[in-house]
Scaffold this active site. Structure first.
Site, PDB file in Angstrom:
ATOM      1  N   SER A 103      -9.087   6.654   2.856  1.00 51.47           N
ATOM      2  CA  SER A 103      -8.033   6.568   3.871  1.00 51.47           C
ATOM      3  C   SER A 103      -8.453   7.260   5.169  1.00 51.47           C
ATOM      4  CB  SER A 103      -6.740   7.200   3.337  1.00 51.47           C
ATOM      5  OG  SER A 103      -6.183   6.424   2.298  1.00 51.47           O
ATOM      6  N   ASN A 135      -5.655  -0.158  -3.559  1.00 48.72           N
ATOM      7  CA  ASN A 135      -5.675   1.077  -4.346  1.00 48.72           C
ATOM      8  C   ASN A 135      -5.976   2.366  -3.590  1.00 48.72           C
ATOM      9  OD1 ASN A 135      -5.327  -0.244  -6.997  1.00 48.72           O
ATOM     10  ND2 ASN A 135      -7.329  -1.131  -6.565  1.00 48.72           N
ATOM     11  N   TYR A 136      -6.726   2.314  -2.494  1.00 51.65           N
ATOM     12  CA  TYR A 136      -7.232   3.552  -1.900  1.00 51.65           C
ATOM     13  C   TYR A 136      -6.813   3.817  -0.462  1.00 51.65           C
ATOM     14  CZ  TYR A 136     -10.217   3.771  -6.013  1.00 51.65           C
ATOM     15  OH  TYR A 136     -10.668   3.844  -7.308  1.00 51.65           O
ATOM     16  N   LEU A 137      -6.294   2.823   0.224  1.00 54.49           N
ATOM     17  CA  LEU A 137      -5.961   3.002   1.636  1.00 54.49           C
ATOM     18  C   LEU A 137      -4.465   3.177   1.824  1.00 54.49           C
ATOM     19  CD1 LEU A 137      -8.300   0.329   3.246  1.00 54.49           C
ATOM     20  CD2 LEU A 137      -8.704   2.781   2.963  1.00 54.49           C
TER      21      LEU A 137
END
Length: 754
Positions: free
Chosen positions: A589, A710-712
């Site tokens: 992120s 999933n990650y940002l």
């Protein structure tokens, strides 16, 4: 869902005011604002029917008070918002007659008030259409005739309704749940089982002769026949595992003794014929099958959670088949058994109507009431014994709350990451072996976003590793003109190859820029040069000798005193709730945020903001950096080269048209103003085409969607779109992501930074 307040308005609607050149979009890129212009859902007609056909949730609401009645209100709210299949509609009722009904409906104090804006929009559309009916079309005016025909079309029932996605706005809920509790009331209808296997009677051949098989044997043979044309059927592990299970089904006395003498072609041909039959069905026949399936699945698609209704996720039990696994899984080819109700455990509220078992003569393994969990049901698969869970959809409140907590934890790490890195710096130089190993591994995880990894039994699972489970064979130490290098080469999650060389950034800017474009090269973060030198020393020690002084072999662990559990325990000492995955989420992120906001002071800012295509390229370039960091790759499509050739052909056509237009400017009597305008348009099309090709080439082997999902932190993207040209969010977030991250659309304004 939600009112007409501008703060709740989707970003895609605001993008409608964007003053940019019109561009051609694929259907997948159509903004939600355009989809919203379709006829509003029709008001549901109250139905009377047999009580057996009544939804389970409605029966529970009628029989119970408290949570049951609240749940019924939520169910009703959902029906009023999402009911595109009614037989009757206000569209066919004169406006004067339809209005009182709407007024009466507005008096009801139910959650259905959220649907009011859609009804209001529908009413206003009808009012606009009314004057057209009073004014008869002029026969002499063909345009007027066409216009009146177009005005009459909306009154007809559309062929395809776009249903409003069910989203409960949990982030606006004022009454929080007690700590550790996930819900107050939960009721659902269980799961759908795949149909029982029906023998087709087609015989396979063995050594040239047709052989008889019973139903169970035929089922397994058919599983193999359906995969005979795939790459799996060429893999030794797959064939050995299949033969082991198939021969067990056949028994010792069966005539079939050798897989190499088996001929599955008759079954293969049968499956091909059945596939063709389905393709050749008429449109009406296909529609009838679809409607039957949707009617059967309807009762499973929604779940009552507390006072509202939410969309179910994967309510279908996996069918029997041949196990494939990810990567080179050692159990590929084994037969997955049939999952029976006796293998499933159900979860619901104590005062809810428990799910009924749909298969006569069967019962659930158990029915529990665990309000501290989010799963609806679970069972163990028959291959690895792993738990398979039934959850709500990705856009559910439970998943949304979990996502928000995840990103907030990553933001919390951002506030203390500086002090944690100082502790890592000290730990790298520790004389205690475990401390040194913990901090060396954590230094790699922080810089390269490598997963922590778990210990695995390679006889049961694919040989994939993470940072803690790296072996000596995965590491190559070296030196180049800039200094020391550490090269990683191993199979990560899902058997995706991780190949990366960590090195110091060259002083030569041109050389550094060239290496930056190589996804298999990573530079040491600025200010970490001394730490990298220490890490290199540590790695020299770790790949050569153990603490006992024994020389390490290729299959020995690099971090021989470290496990994922001990690393996570150390992380929790650094910050409560900190895990290796939080580090990965934070770095992903943070990288996106930093890359996107380079646009603020970019020398070519105006060019990037000129069109949606150029701004999308800037966003994808930023997302690309995250995908490379997290090693989110994918196989390049087999048709990629063909697609590129078609793009080149299309460009050649536009260039040819441009050259023709330029030559026409010299002709006498030519409309030069019109031609100049056409030339500008063609040049813009060529530029857009080249940009699109560049994007496709760069992203061919990269999976951007994984990090988005999933990650940002989605608020980064939402804020960036709002800040820079009110960019259409649907260009970067598909409908699934917009539903999943609806909370972020409402929460983030243009000032949000990660």
């Amino acid at each position: 869902m939600g009112g007409s307040d501008s703060d709740d308005e989707p970003l895609s609607k605001k993008a409608a005011s964007n003053k940019r050149p019109a561009e051609d979009d694929d259907e997948d890129d159509v903004p939600l604002s355009k989809a919203a212009k379709k006829p509003a859902p029709k008001k549901e007609k109250e139905e009377e029917g047999d009580s057996d056909d009544e939804p389970l949730s409605a029966k529970a609401a009628a029989a119970k008070g408290g949570g049951g009645r609240k749940a019924a209100a939520g169910k009703k709210s959902y029906k009023e918002e999402d009911d595109g299949d009614d037989e009757e509609s206000d569209d066919d009722v004169p406006l004067s007659k339809g209005a009182p009904a709407k007024k009466a409906a507005s008096k009801k104090k139910t959650p259905a008030k959220k649907a009011a804006p859609a009804k209001k929009g529908k009413a206003s559309a009808s009012k606009k259409a009314a004057p057209a009916k009073k004014t008869p079309p002029k026969k002499s005016n063909k345009r007027a005739g066409k216009a009146s025909e177009e005005e009459e079309k909306p009154a007809k029932k559309p062929k395809k309704e776009v249903k409003q996605e069910l989203v409960y706005e949990w982030w606006k809920e004022e009454e929080p749940l007690p700590e550790g509790k996930k819900w107050r009331f939960l009721e659902h209808n269980g799961v759908i089982f795949p149909p029982k296997y029906e023998p087709h009677g087609v015989k396979m051949r063995y050594d040239g002769e047709s052989v008889d098989l019973n139903a169970d044997q035929e089922a397994v043979a058919t599983m193999y026949a359906s995969m005979v044309s795939t790459d799996y059927a060429t893999k030794k592990t797959f064939l050995n595992n299949f033969w082991k299970d198939f021969s067990a089904k056949l028994g010792k006395d069966h005539v079939i003794k050798d897989l190499s003498k088996c001929d599955f072609q008759p079954i293969v041909e049968y499956l091909g014929e059945e596939k063709e039959k389905k393709k050749n069905l008429t449109k009406d026949e296909k529609l009838k099958i679809k409607e039957t399936r949707e009617k059967m699945e309807e009762r499973y698609q929604t779940v009552i959670l507390d006072t509202h209704t939410e969309k179910n996720g994967n309510f279908r039990v996996e069918p029997a088949g041949l196990f494939r696994g990810r990567g080179e899984h050692p159990k590929m080819g084994k037969v997955k058994g049939v999952i029976a109700p006796e293998n499933l455990s159900m979860n619901c509220a104590l005062d809810a109507c428990p799910p009924k078992c749909p298969l006569p003569g069967h019962v659930w393994q158990s029915v529990c009431h665990k309000d501290e969990t989010t799963w609806l049901a679970f069972y163990r698969d028959t291959i690895n014994g792993e738990f398979k869970y039934i959850f709500l959809s990705a856009g559910s409140s439970l998943k949304g709350q979990s996502d928000r907590e995840k990103f907030e934890k990553a933001r919390e790490l951002g506030k203390v990451v500086g002090s944690i890195r100082k502790k890592i710096t000290l730990g790298l130089r520790s004389n205690t072996s475990l401390t040194m190993q913990q901090n060396t591994a954590l230094w790699f995880i922080d810089l390269l976003a490598i997963r922590a990894g778990n210990e695995k039994d390679t006889a049961e699972e694919a040989d994939t590793v993470g940072c803690c489970s790296l072996r000596v064979e995965h590491i190559t130490l070296g030196r180049d003109d800039e200094g020391p290098t550490v090269m990683f080469n191993f199979l990560g999650k899902d058997s995706i190859e991780y190949k990366n060389t960590l090195k110091l950034r060259p002083d030569d800017k041109d050389k550094a820029r060239e290496l930056e474009d190589n996804p298999q090269i990573s530079f040491v973060r600025g200010g970490e040069e001394d730490n990298f030198a220490q890490v290199f020393k540590n790695m020299e020690r770790l790949v050569r000798k153990s603490d006992s002084g024994r020389a390490k072999k290729a299959n020995d662990d690099v971090f021989d005193e470290l496990t994922t559990s001990t690393l996570n325990q150390y992380l929790k000492e650094l910050m409560p709730g900190l895990t290796a995955k939080v580090f990965r989420t934070f770095n992903a992120s943070f990288t996106l945020d930093q890359e996107l906001y380079k646009l603020e002071d970019h020398p070519s800012k105006k060019d990037f903001l000129k069109t949606d295509t150029t701004q999308l390229k800037f966003y994808n370039d930023a997302n690309y950096q995250v995908a490379v960091l997290c090693n989110h790759s994918r196989a390049v499509s087999k048709t990629f080269d063909t697609q590129m050739e078609k793009m080149d052909e299309k460009k050649d056509e536009i260039v040819k048209e441009l050259n023709t237009a330029k030559k026409s400017l010299k002709d006498k009597g030519a409309d030069k103003e019109k031609l100049k305008k056409k030339i500008v348009q063609l040049e813009e099309r060529i530029h857009k085409h080249e940009t699109q090709k560049e994007i496709r080439q760069k992203l061919a082997g990269v999976a951007l969607g994984t990090s988005k999902l999933n990650y940002l932190d989605p608020r980064i993207t939402v804020a960036w779109c709002k800040k820079f040209g009110d960019f259409n969010l649907s260009k970067v977030f598909n409908k699934t992501l917009q539903t999943k991250f609806k909370w972020a659309l409402d929460e983030a304004d243009e000032s949000f930074r990660f």
